[in-house]
Structure formats: C-alpha cells, structure tokens
Design an enzyme around this catalytic site. Structure first.
Site, PDB file in Angstrom:
ATOM      1  CE1 TYR A  71     -48.933 -21.459 -10.197  1.00  0.00           C
ATOM      2  CE2 TYR A  71     -46.826 -21.525  -9.502  1.00  0.00           C
ATOM      3  CZ  TYR A  71     -47.781 -21.151  -9.911  1.00  0.00           C
ATOM      4  OH  TYR A  71     -47.625 -19.671  -9.343  1.00  0.00           O
ATOM      5  CB  VAL A  72     -46.078 -21.824 -16.519  1.00  0.00           C
ATOM      6  CG1 VAL A  72     -45.337 -21.284 -16.570  1.00  0.00           C
ATOM      7  CG2 VAL A  72     -46.499 -23.671 -17.356  1.00  0.00           C
ATOM      8  CE1 TYR A 116     -53.138 -29.669 -18.149  1.00  0.00           C
ATOM      9  CE2 TYR A 116     -54.910 -28.776 -16.657  1.00  0.00           C
ATOM     10  CZ  TYR A 116     -53.738 -29.357 -17.257  1.00  0.00           C
ATOM     11  OH  TYR A 116     -53.089 -28.881 -16.172  1.00  0.00           O
TER      12      TYR A 116
END
Length: 148
Positions: A71-72, A116
């Site tokens: 999570y950014v 991903y």
C-alpha cells in the site's frame, strides 16, 4: 525525490499502524480490524516476532509505506516505491532460499493485481473474491536482482 527502503523499527509502529487503518478504510473493512497498536508492536517487534515489515521513506518528509499487500499513499504512487518494496521483500526471500512469496489481493483492487502480475506473480484464484499471488524462485531472483 530520494526513496530509501529499510527494515521497519519499533519507532515506525504508529505510522505503519496508521497505514494499516487507512488501507482497511480504503477497502471498506475497518470493522474487521481486530488488532491494537500495542499488539501490532508486540507481534512485530517483541520477543516472538510474527512478521517482518519494510518501510519506504522519502527524505523530504519521512512518510512510511505499509506492506499489507503493498500500500502506497496516493500522492506517492507511480514513483517506483511499490516495486522497491516488493524488491526488498524478494531480496529477503531470496537470501533465505524461500520457494515463494504469497499475498492476498481484494478482487476490486485491479491496479494491485496488474502490478503483481507485472512482477511475475501468478494469480491462483481468478474465480474467488480474494486473489492469492505467488512469486516463485525464478521471479524472486529476477525481482531481487533489480535491487542489488
């Protein structure tokens, strides 16, 4: 902008916990958060640790990144931080001779799934609400090698 990836320290717990909370709110699962800051600190940095965590710091403001899936915070996305975080995880996995890295992604998080897959992860559960991804030995080595 200079981003530094490092292993989390106990002093990072409040910031990481804030990011866990932000992610839960983002995914509309804040009612499922059962862990307290104290338990998080104990599980991650106590005598019997349950997980490892990395943070990304921007030398300009010291913001942290939480690794849940990855999570950014929105204002720092598309700057390579997620790639560096997963690279750090893969480096540890490679050094410890792990055969895979796994993580779960919410079905609605299409951008994470795309990220991903771009890293070489395999989506093992395309038909379920949660997606399980795995980086196997070859992909771990490739991602880890990018961050030597």
């Amino acid at each position: 902008m200079c981003i530094v990836i490092r292993k989390a320290e106990v002093k990072d717990c409040p910031g990481i916990f804030d990011l866990i909370t932000e992610l839960a709110i983002h995914e509309k699962h804040q009612d499922q958060m059962k862990i307290s800051l104290e338990k998080f600190r104990e599980d991650g940095f106590g005598d019997d640790t349950k997980f490892q965590c990395f943070v990304a710091e921007c030398e300009e403001n010291g913001k942290c990144i939480h690794m849940e899936d990855i999570y950014v915070v929105p204002e720092y996305r598309s700057k390579g931080i997620g790639s560096k975080l997963i690279g750090s995880v893969c480096k540890v996995a490679d050094l410890q001779n792990c055969g895979r890295v796994q993580f779960i992604v919410r079905d609605s998080n299409k951008s994470a799934m795309k990220f991903y897959k771009h890293q070489g992860a395999i989506d093992l559960t395309e038909v379920q609400e949660w997606h399980l991804f795995r980086l196997t030995s070859d992909a771990i080595e490739k991602v880890a090698a990018k961050y030597d």
